[in-house]
Design a protein around this motif. Structure first.
Motif, mmCIF file in Angstrom:
data_model
loop_
_atom_site.group_PDB
_atom_site.id
_atom_site.type_symbol
_atom_site.label_atom_id
_atom_site.label_comp_id
_atom_site.label_asym_id
_atom_site.label_seq_id
_atom_site.Cartn_x
_atom_site.Cartn_y
_atom_site.Cartn_z
ATOM 1 N N TYR A 14 0.824 -1.200 0.000
ATOM 2 C CA TYR A 14 0.000 0.000 0.000
ATOM 3 C C TYR A 14 0.865 1.259 0.000
ATOM 4 C CZ TYR A 14 -4.569 2.214 0.554
ATOM 5 O OH TYR A 14 -5.745 2.932 0.343
ATOM 6 N N GLY A 15 1.834 1.267 -0.916
ATOM 7 C CA GLY A 15 2.624 2.467 -1.143
ATOM 8 C C GLY A 15 1.847 3.429 -2.029
ATOM 9 N N ASN A 16 2.558 4.347 -2.690
ATOM 10 C CA ASN A 16 1.886 5.361 -3.512
ATOM 11 C C ASN A 16 0.990 4.752 -4.577
ATOM 12 O OD1 ASN A 16 2.988 7.580 -2.185
ATOM 13 N ND2 ASN A 16 4.803 7.640 -3.494
ATOM 14 N N MET A 17 1.505 3.731 -5.301
ATOM 15 C CA MET A 17 0.717 3.175 -6.391
ATOM 16 C C MET A 17 -0.374 2.251 -5.892
ATOM 17 S SD MET A 17 0.227 3.592 -9.541
ATOM 18 C CE MET A 17 1.706 4.506 -9.953
ATOM 19 N N GLY A 18 -0.088 1.448 -4.863
ATOM 20 C CA GLY A 18 -1.134 0.606 -4.295
ATOM 21 C C GLY A 18 -2.300 1.430 -3.804
ATOM 22 N N GLN A 19 -2.000 2.529 -3.154
ATOM 23 C CA GLN A 19 -3.047 3.423 -2.656
ATOM 24 C C GLN A 19 -3.812 4.063 -3.807
ATOM 25 O OE1 GLN A 19 -1.631 6.413 0.072
ATOM 26 N NE2 GLN A 19 -3.549 7.547 0.034
ATOM 27 N N ALA A 20 -3.093 4.498 -4.837
ATOM 28 C CA ALA A 20 -3.746 5.131 -5.983
ATOM 29 C C ALA A 20 -4.738 4.179 -6.639
ATOM 30 C CB ALA A 20 -2.694 5.581 -7.002
ATOM 31 N N ILE A 21 -4.318 2.924 -6.823
ATOM 32 C CA ILE A 21 -5.201 1.939 -7.447
ATOM 33 C C ILE A 21 -6.429 1.708 -6.579
ATOM 34 C CG2 ILE A 21 -5.401 -0.470 -8.185
ATOM 35 C CD1 ILE A 21 -2.338 -0.334 -8.766
ATOM 36 N N ALA A 22 -6.217 1.508 -5.284
ATOM 37 C CA ALA A 22 -7.332 1.235 -4.376
ATOM 38 C C ALA A 22 -8.361 2.357 -4.401
ATOM 39 C CB ALA A 22 -6.805 1.029 -2.958
ATOM 40 N N GLU A 23 -7.887 3.580 -4.332
ATOM 41 C CA GLU A 23 -8.811 4.716 -4.273
ATOM 42 C C GLU A 23 -9.579 4.891 -5.588
ATOM 43 O OE1 GLU A 23 -9.740 6.693 -1.780
ATOM 44 O OE2 GLU A 23 -8.512 5.522 -0.404
#
Length: 281
Positions: A14-23
């Protein structure tokens, strides 16, 4: 549509990209996340937080692997016994589908995607490859699922040859940092936009993209990062820091630019670094 009817997508990391995808996808999918840093996943809204990687894999149909490349061996060892018939999407630089298949087994369906940072505001570009070992049926399924997910993050480019993912890593993945290095200050973005797009497209062609693909990647990358600079009120220095990681592809390219090299040379250096990372997997 309630969560019972939605496809279940797990995100490991849940780094920058993991968070971006989730949101970006949480309204369309039931999203489950795990990160070994519990602080990153505390207090999330409309997202299911899972206590460990194996529990996430057991509960979901599609798993996005968003951890750092060096964390893959330990992670894959934990989840491999429950990977059959699951769809795995790797977004890590240098992690090949062949490596994932060798670790997870032939029944795991694997696809590789390289998104970029403007995905955070839905203005990214993602390059998708099915990998060389996928059967036609598996490839069609995995490609379609990946396309559907990453369309929520911006533009999508499908490529047959997985080698082009390393090229995309250098062009659209590292491109936002290269653009910010080039313009120095976001007030210069509009004036220098067209020249940079032309140079980035030329560099993309030199790595094997055809002209239309290269133009698509260059335009999406630059338009996306300009939008992000403005929407997020970021400085060029902040973007460079967000995109770069120690020993990564972007850092390799920035070192070339810092030494007075051309953009084409910087993109080539980033590509070669992605290739090196791939040889480790």
């Amino acid at each position: 549509m309630d969560n019972q009817e939605k496809k279940k997508v797990g995100i490991l990391g849940y780094g920058n990209m993991g968070q971006a995808i989730a949101e970006r996808i949480k309204n369309s999918y039931a999203v489950y996340v795990f990160d070994k840093d519990a602080d990153k996943i505390s207090g999330l809204k409309d997202i299911f937080v899972v206590n460990d990687a194996l529990s996430l894999v057991k509960q979901t149909e599609i798993i996005i692997l968003a951890v750092k490349p060096q964390d893959f061996p330990e992670l894959l060892d934990k989840i491999k016994d429950f990977s059959a018939q699951k769809v795995f999407i790797t977004i890590a630089a240098g992690i090949t589908t062949q490596y994932l298949k060798s670790e997870l087994g032939i029944k795991a369906r694997v696809v590789r995607v390289m998104p970029n940072m403007p995905a955070q505001i839905g203005r990214g570009v993602s390059v998708i490859s099915k990998g060389s070992l996928a059967t036609d049926a598996d490839a069609d399924l995995a490609w379609q699922l990946a396309h559907n997910i990453f369309s929520n993050l911006g533009g999508v480019l499908m490529v047959e040859n997985e080698k082009m993912i390393n090229a995309a890593t250098a062009v659209s993945g590292s491109g936002p940092a290269f653009f910010c290095y080039y313009i120095k200050d976001k007030k210069n973005a509009r004036a220098k936009k067209e020249e940079f797009i032309m140079r980035l497209a030329d560099a993309a062609v030199n790595l094997g993209f055809d002209k239309s693909q290269a133009q698509f990647l260059a335009e999406k990358t630059v338009d996306g990062i300009i939008a992000m600079l403005n929407e997020k009120n970021l400085s060029c220095a902040e973007v460079i820091k967000m995109v770069s990681s120690k020993g990564g592809t972007t850092q390799a390219g920035l070192e070339v630019l810092g030494a007075g090299g051309s953009l084409d040379e910087a993109v080539r250096s980033a590509y070669e670094r992605a290739e090196e990372l791939g040889k480790r997997s």
